[in-house]
Scaffold this motif. Structure first.
Motif, PDB file in Angstrom:
ATOM      1  N   ILE A  17       0.801  -1.236   0.000  1.00 33.42           N
ATOM      2  CA  ILE A  17       0.000   0.000   0.000  1.00 33.42           C
ATOM      3  C   ILE A  17       0.824   1.272   0.000  1.00 33.42           C
ATOM      4  N   LYS A  82      -5.879   3.870   4.297  1.00 32.05           N
ATOM      5  CA  LYS A  82      -5.346   2.862   3.372  1.00 32.05           C
ATOM      6  C   LYS A  82      -5.317   1.482   4.014  1.00 32.05           C
ATOM      7  N   ARG A  86      -7.556  -1.852   2.842  1.00 36.04           N
ATOM      8  CA  ARG A  86      -6.904  -3.128   2.512  1.00 36.04           C
ATOM      9  C   ARG A  86      -7.363  -4.276   3.415  1.00 36.04           C
TER      10      ARG A  86
END
Length: 136
Positions: A17, A82, A86
């Protein structure tokens, strides 16, 4: 060992990421900080038995840390977003186990004494042992 399998799965999932991902922030030989900021670390994974009539498994809580030396909380909160995108309801590989569920349970951002912002998120998951002969 289930704890290491979960930690490895989280580490691998988060490695794609953006910022560096650690299991512990690196230090220089003199004890100083050697981490590259911003960064993420997969922290403690706490397991509890989660057995069913037909299988064994674990209920786990994993702490995921994020750090930023930016002047405001926005960078570390962006990292937390983020991480959420994920992991929350996501799929991670847990060697030897099947992931049943994974979701964020809490998050917070703290300001350390040196001005570094430190985000802490807790993710709860359920895994069950993959038995020989399972098709899924």
């Amino acid at each position: 060992m289930a704890e290491l399998a979960v930690q490895k799965g989280l580490f691998e999932a988060l490695s794609g990421i953006g910022p560096p991902v650690y299991d512990a922030l690196p230090q220089r030989a003199d004890g100083g900080d050697a981490a590259e900021y911003p960064c993420i670390a997969v922290g403690a994974v706490v397991l509890a038995p989660w057995d069913t009539k037909d299988n064994t498994g674990f209920d786990f809580v994993a702490r995921v840390h994020s750090w930023s030396r930016d002047a405001a909380m926005s960078e570390v909160k962006g990292l937390q977003r983020k991480i959420y995108e994920r992991l929350h309801r996501g799929v991670i590989a847990v060697e030897g186990y099947r992931l049943i569920d994974l979701g964020r349970r809490s998050s917070t951002v703290l300001e350390d004494q040196d001005g570094t912002f430190h985000g802490v998120c807790e993710y709860r998951g359920l895994i069950e042992t993959i038995r020989t002969g399972d098709e899924t």
